[in-house]
Design an enzyme around this catalytic site. Sequence first.
Site, PDB file in Angstrom:
ATOM      1  N   SER A   1       0.850  -1.190   0.000  1.00  0.00           N
ATOM      2  CA  SER A   1       0.000   0.000   0.000  1.00  0.00           C
ATOM      3  C   SER A   1       0.883   1.236   0.000  1.00  0.00           C
ATOM      4  O   SER A   1       2.065   1.178   0.382  1.00  0.00           O
ATOM      5  CB  SER A   1      -0.875  -0.005   1.262  1.00  0.00           C
TER       6      SER A   1
ATOM      7  N   TYR B   1      -1.619  -0.497  10.758  1.00  0.00           N
ATOM      8  CA  TYR B   1      -1.791  -0.884   9.356  1.00  0.00           C
ATOM      9  C   TYR B   1      -0.541  -0.513   8.566  1.00  0.00           C
ATOM     10  O   TYR B   1      -0.014  -1.335   7.790  1.00  0.00           O
ATOM     11  CB  TYR B   1      -3.017  -0.188   8.769  1.00  0.00           C
TER      12      TYR B   1
END
Length: 243
Positions: free
Chosen positions: A140, A153
């Site tokens: 990501s 995350y």
Amino acid sequence: MSAREGTVRTAVITGASSGIGAATARALHAAGYRVALLARRGDRIDALAAELGDDAIAIVADVTDRDSLVAAAQRVQDELGGADVLVNNAGIMLLGPFASERREDYRAMVETNLLGAITATEVFLGQLEDGGGDLVNLSSVAGRTARATNGVYAATKWGMNGWSESLRQALLPDVRVTLIEPGVVDTELPTHITDDATRQAVQESYDAARVKPEEIAEVIAFVLSRPRHLVINEVLLRPADQA
């Protein structure tokens, strides 16, 4: 050289029940791959396998459960001749303020996003090496930057980035390693967020997302289509208007 050169290649996709995983399965199947669809939600992958038809199998597996991955790998070996490609796509994004009451969210993200990918790779590595394979890790933009509400995350994605670079060096030239780092993509990731205020804010940005999972899948298919002497190690993708 691939031990299965000249044969139809097989791609294993984790988290294949929705989003980028499902789109990647469709794209690779259209490109001539056999595909093994791995996910926890059996009804969804059963439906996708039925949609794709021949050379697609659905296998219920949880990347946090090594035994289920071992069983999945055996099915892939027995029914499809072994994996040539592993797409580590399974992941969750449980954003929110850092707080003790969210510790189960943190554990779940580490176990799914990072340890899940590590375990899936460890289980399928022998098949990839035998076939002159490809490993595609979904990371990501959060693997390059962090915000106040995405710390754990981001930690899993920074970990994915570092681990992928180590694997690149360790596995060359037998297995090509590619890291895909999308920004905001129109997927269901925000629906899993347990913090109400964060979920609402993130959902608004995802509702406006113009980048679709199919566009990321096209990039993955392109990466895998390159000749064996060339590897695209890292692809960073953002919506054109994402800061």
